[in-house]
Design a protein around this motif. Structure first.
Motif, PDB file in Angstrom:
ATOM      1  N   ILE A 182       0.813  -1.207   0.000  1.00  0.00           N
ATOM      2  CA  ILE A 182       0.000   0.000   0.000  1.00  0.00           C
ATOM      3  C   ILE A 182       0.851   1.263   0.000  1.00  0.00           C
ATOM      4  O   ILE A 182       0.484   2.270  -0.613  1.00  0.00           O
ATOM      5  CB  ILE A 182      -0.992  -0.019   1.192  1.00  0.00           C
ATOM      6  CG1 ILE A 182      -2.117   0.987   0.973  1.00  0.00           C
ATOM      7  CG2 ILE A 182      -0.278   0.186   2.519  1.00  0.00           C
ATOM      8  CD1 ILE A 182      -3.270   0.822   1.934  1.00  0.00           C
ATOM      9  N   ASP A 183       2.033   1.222   0.639  1.00  0.00           N
ATOM     10  CA  ASP A 183       2.843   2.435   0.697  1.00  0.00           C
ATOM     11  C   ASP A 183       3.466   2.791  -0.650  1.00  0.00           C
ATOM     12  O   ASP A 183       3.947   3.911  -0.836  1.00  0.00           O
ATOM     13  CB  ASP A 183       3.914   2.346   1.789  1.00  0.00           C
ATOM     14  CG  ASP A 183       4.854   1.164   1.631  1.00  0.00           C
ATOM     15  OD1 ASP A 183       4.783   0.455   0.598  1.00  0.00           O
ATOM     16  OD2 ASP A 183       5.661   0.939   2.547  1.00  0.00           O
ATOM     17  N   GLN A 184       3.425   1.873  -1.604  1.00  0.00           N
ATOM     18  CA  GLN A 184       3.938   2.192  -2.945  1.00  0.00           C
ATOM     19  C   GLN A 184       3.027   3.171  -3.687  1.00  0.00           C
ATOM     20  O   GLN A 184       3.478   3.813  -4.645  1.00  0.00           O
ATOM     21  CB  GLN A 184       4.083   0.912  -3.772  1.00  0.00           C
ATOM     22  CG  GLN A 184       5.223   0.004  -3.318  1.00  0.00           C
ATOM     23  CD  GLN A 184       5.233  -1.294  -4.113  1.00  0.00           C
ATOM     24  OE1 GLN A 184       4.268  -2.050  -4.111  1.00  0.00           O
ATOM     25  NE2 GLN A 184       6.332  -1.557  -4.789  1.00  0.00           N
ATOM     26  N   VAL A 185       1.764   3.272  -3.279  1.00  0.00           N
ATOM     27  CA  VAL A 185       0.839   4.186  -3.951  1.00  0.00           C
ATOM     28  C   VAL A 185       0.518   5.392  -3.071  1.00  0.00           C
ATOM     29  O   VAL A 185      -0.456   6.106  -3.308  1.00  0.00           O
ATOM     30  CB  VAL A 185      -0.458   3.477  -4.390  1.00  0.00           C
ATOM     31  CG1 VAL A 185      -0.169   2.443  -5.465  1.00  0.00           C
ATOM     32  CG2 VAL A 185      -1.179   2.846  -3.202  1.00  0.00           C
ATOM     33  N   MET A 186       1.346   5.649  -2.042  1.00  0.00           N
ATOM     34  CA  MET A 186       1.183   6.811  -1.179  1.00  0.00           C
ATOM     35  C   MET A 186       2.348   7.761  -1.408  1.00  0.00           C
ATOM     36  O   MET A 186       3.504   7.380  -1.273  1.00  0.00           O
ATOM     37  CB  MET A 186       1.138   6.383   0.287  1.00  0.00           C
ATOM     38  CG  MET A 186      -0.079   5.561   0.626  1.00  0.00           C
ATOM     39  SD  MET A 186      -0.082   5.056   2.365  1.00  0.00           S
ATOM     40  CE  MET A 186      -1.777   4.534   2.528  1.00  0.00           C
ATOM     41  N   TRP A 187       2.040   9.019  -1.746  1.00  0.00           N
ATOM     42  CA  TRP A 187       3.101   9.957  -2.077  1.00  0.00           C
ATOM     43  C   TRP A 187       4.054  10.166  -0.905  1.00  0.00           C
ATOM     44  O   TRP A 187       5.270  10.282  -1.115  1.00  0.00           O
ATOM     45  CB  TRP A 187       2.480  11.298  -2.492  1.00  0.00           C
ATOM     46  CG  TRP A 187       2.003  11.289  -3.917  1.00  0.00           C
ATOM     47  CD1 TRP A 187       0.750  10.960  -4.359  1.00  0.00           C
ATOM     48  CD2 TRP A 187       2.766  11.580  -5.081  1.00  0.00           C
ATOM     49  NE1 TRP A 187       0.685  11.041  -5.744  1.00  0.00           N
ATOM     50  CE2 TRP A 187       1.911  11.436  -6.214  1.00  0.00           C
ATOM     51  CE3 TRP A 187       4.102  11.967  -5.302  1.00  0.00           C
ATOM     52  CZ2 TRP A 187       2.355  11.628  -7.511  1.00  0.00           C
ATOM     53  CZ3 TRP A 187       4.533  12.183  -6.612  1.00  0.00           C
ATOM     54  CH2 TRP A 187       3.659  12.009  -7.706  1.00  0.00           C
ATOM     55  N   ALA A 188       3.533  10.221   0.292  1.00  0.00           N
ATOM     56  CA  ALA A 188       4.403  10.445   1.462  1.00  0.00           C
ATOM     57  C   ALA A 188       3.881   9.581   2.624  1.00  0.00           C
ATOM     58  O   ALA A 188       3.062  10.024   3.411  1.00  0.00           O
ATOM     59  CB  ALA A 188       4.420  11.914   1.868  1.00  0.00           C
ATOM     60  N   PRO A 189       4.327   8.328   2.719  1.00  0.00           N
ATOM     61  CA  PRO A 189       3.839   7.419   3.767  1.00  0.00           C
ATOM     62  C   PRO A 189       4.149   7.939   5.169  1.00  0.00           C
ATOM     63  O   PRO A 189       5.080   8.733   5.373  1.00  0.00           O
ATOM     64  CB  PRO A 189       4.594   6.108   3.487  1.00  0.00           C
ATOM     65  CG  PRO A 189       5.039   6.209   2.058  1.00  0.00           C
ATOM     66  CD  PRO A 189       5.287   7.652   1.814  1.00  0.00           C
ATOM     67  N   VAL A 190       3.371   7.458   6.132  1.00  0.00           N
ATOM     68  CA  VAL A 190       3.594   7.800   7.532  1.00  0.00           C
ATOM     69  C   VAL A 190       4.918   7.177   7.994  1.00  0.00           C
ATOM     70  O   VAL A 190       5.230   6.028   7.655  1.00  0.00           O
ATOM     71  CB  VAL A 190       2.438   7.262   8.410  1.00  0.00           C
ATOM     72  CG1 VAL A 190       2.704   7.494   9.884  1.00  0.00           C
ATOM     73  CG2 VAL A 190       1.122   7.925   7.999  1.00  0.00           C
ATOM     74  N   ALA A 191       5.689   7.918   8.761  1.00  0.00           N
ATOM     75  CA  ALA A 191       6.954   7.432   9.277  1.00  0.00           C
ATOM     76  C   ALA A 191       6.729   6.218  10.164  1.00  0.00           C
ATOM     77  O   ALA A 191       5.744   6.136  10.900  1.00  0.00           O
ATOM     78  CB  ALA A 191       7.663   8.523  10.070  1.00  0.00           C
ATOM     79  N   GLU A 192       7.631   5.261  10.067  1.00  0.00           N
ATOM     80  CA  GLU A 192       7.569   4.092  10.968  1.00  0.00           C
ATOM     81  C   GLU A 192       8.240   4.483  12.278  1.00  0.00           C
ATOM     82  O   GLU A 192       9.378   4.945  12.295  1.00  0.00           O
ATOM     83  CB  GLU A 192       8.271   2.900  10.331  1.00  0.00           C
ATOM     84  CG  GLU A 192       7.521   2.352   9.120  1.00  0.00           C
ATOM     85  CD  GLU A 192       8.005   0.954   8.754  1.00  0.00           C
ATOM     86  OE1 GLU A 192       7.990   0.071   9.632  1.00  0.00           O
ATOM     87  OE2 GLU A 192       8.396   0.783   7.583  1.00  0.00           O
ATOM     88  N   VAL A 193       7.516   4.286  13.355  1.00  0.00           N
ATOM     89  CA  VAL A 193       8.018   4.662  14.675  1.00  0.00           C
ATOM     90  C   VAL A 193       8.515   3.411  15.390  1.00  0.00           C
ATOM     91  O   VAL A 193       7.783   2.422  15.534  1.00  0.00           O
ATOM     92  CB  VAL A 193       6.926   5.339  15.506  1.00  0.00           C
ATOM     93  CG1 VAL A 193       7.464   5.713  16.883  1.00  0.00           C
ATOM     94  CG2 VAL A 193       6.413   6.578  14.792  1.00  0.00           C
ATOM     95  N   HIS A 194       9.755   3.430  15.810  1.00  0.00           N
ATOM     96  CA  HIS A 194      10.344   2.293  16.516  1.00  0.00           C
ATOM     97  C   HIS A 194      10.670   2.706  17.938  1.00  0.00           C
ATOM     98  O   HIS A 194      11.217   3.785  18.172  1.00  0.00           O
ATOM     99  CB  HIS A 194      11.625   1.824  15.812  1.00  0.00           C
ATOM    100  CG  HIS A 194      11.429   1.474  14.378  1.00  0.00           C
ATOM    101  ND1 HIS A 194      10.822   0.319  13.967  1.00  0.00           N
ATOM    102  CD2 HIS A 194      11.759   2.162  13.232  1.00  0.00           C
ATOM    103  CE1 HIS A 194      10.781   0.280  12.643  1.00  0.00           C
ATOM    104  NE2 HIS A 194      11.338   1.390  12.172  1.00  0.00           N
ATOM    105  N   SER A 195      10.346   1.839  18.877  1.00  0.00           N
ATOM    106  CA  SER A 195      10.637   2.145  20.278  1.00  0.00           C
ATOM    107  C   SER A 195      12.114   1.865  20.571  1.00  0.00           C
ATOM    108  O   SER A 195      12.784   1.132  19.859  1.00  0.00           O
ATOM    109  CB  SER A 195       9.760   1.304  21.189  1.00  0.00           C
ATOM    110  OG  SER A 195       9.942  -0.084  20.921  1.00  0.00           O
TER     111      SER A 195
END
Length: 354
Positions: free
Chosen positions: A341-354
């Motif tokens: 799905i992120d391939q068709v999103m111009w600016a995906p949400v950042a992945e947050v890592h703890s």
């Protein structure tokens, strides 16, 4: 050296963006075509507020919470909506008759090849028209998306769908019988009450594990996900319809059979694309369903969301209508041949890592 919070291969790197750009341009073309589709049918595009009193009242949906500060500093909770549905229905109450919106919506605890914390929902509503018309809309939109991108067949994870073929209509009762050998509606009374033990016995006979604390809804979902969804949208799209009333919190009961509701979902390549209702307009019944959903949410997750009293007030004045919500990013994926799905999103949400 990588810094915390900085991806090793960010989407904004030139190489990553170059790989994704054909999918993104395809997304834009499909969105433009769909806007023209609705405009040609006398729909009005609307824009709804993202911040709402209630994000939605479905048991398994998880929202992002925030708060609004008054001038004196007093705080009041607000949520990023999980759907524009409440606001759109208020517009129907206000007198709009055909509306659509491309809304950014937000769902917590969701991320994967088909899920994203923020995504685009295409919703449309038809006042005074039945939900069968939405089925025709869905079929037309599959064809339009394929025509726009020059795609002959949709494919995902080894399954293919002909977007130009007439979708198959399959009731939940037929699907449970065909793929799991279960008589679903034998466990649903005319009042809508369900028999958990009867369904549990059938699920056990079908070779599936049943836990002692599984509710009727848990068992229903287990069969749907494990036995049915993998077969939907194979060769041609599937319209899975006539959900039991307890699995259609915002849909009206069917005039044909009170055990089921006017709800359908659209599938292609095993991927759920759309969810549609003949809309419930009984505010008292809607309140009862919301309260039931929130009681289940507390039981399972230990949290709840408020009920939007303004929505219930508007619902009491809303005309008969049908409405659908389509995951636009998923349709763009299938139409462009993307695999995530992120391939068709111009600016995906950042992945947050703890």
């Amino acid at each position: 050296m990588n810094h915390p919070g900085v991806s090793a291969f960010p989407w904004w790197s030139k190489n990553s963006h170059a790989d994704r750009r054909p999918f993104l341009i395809g997304r834009n073309r499909v969105q433009t075509a769909l806007r023209a589709f609705f405009s040609s049918r006398d729909f009005v595009e609307v824009d709804t507020a993202t911040l709402q009193i209630s994000p939605g009242n479905e048991t398994h949906l998880h929202a992002f919470a925030t708060e609004a500060l008054a001038i004196d500093g007093q705080a009041a909770p607000l949520y990023l909506h999980t759907s524009p549905e409440f606001a759109a229905k208020k517009l129907l109450s206000a007198g709009e008759t055909r509306i659509f919106t491309f809304a950014h919506v937000y769902r917590n605890r969701e991320r994967g090849p088909l899920h994203h914390p923020e995504f685009t929902m295409l919703e449309w509503y038809r006042a005074g028209e039945g939900y069968e018309q939405l089925m025709a809309d869905c079929a037309d939109m599959l064809k339009l998306a394929a025509e726009t991108t020059g795609t002959k067949r949709f494919s995902f994870r080894g399954m293919e769908t002909d977007p130009f073929a007439e979708p198959e209509r399959l009731t939940l009762a037929e699907a449970f019988d065909r793929f799991a050998g279960i008589d679903l509606l034998s466990s649903v009374a005319a009042s809508g009450e369900t028999d958990r033990d009867l369904l549990a016995a059938s699920v056990g006979k079908a070779g599936m594990r049943v836990a002692e604390d599984d509710t009727w809804a848990d068992l229903f979902s287990k069969v749907l996900v494990d036995k049915i969804e993998p077969h939907l949208g194979k060769d041609r799209a599937t319209i899975l319809c006539e959900y039991p009333v307890c699995e259609a919190a915002l849909a009206r009961p069917s005039a044909r059979d009170p055990r089921v509701a006017e709800r359908f979902e659209l599938y292609a390549c095993g991927v759920e694309l759309a969810n549609a209702f003949g809309e419930l307009t009984d505010a008292g019944e809607q309140r009862r369903r919301f309260e039931h959903e929130m009681a289940e949410k507390v039981r399972i997750y230990g949290e709840t969301y408020p009920i939007d009293e303004d929505f219930l007030a508007a619902l009491a004045m809303m005309p008969d209508a049908s409405g659908a919500a389509l995951g636009f990013d998923r349709l763009a994926m299938l139409a462009t041949g993307a695999t995530r799905i992120d391939q068709v999103m111009w600016a995906p949400v950042a992945e947050v890592h703890s």
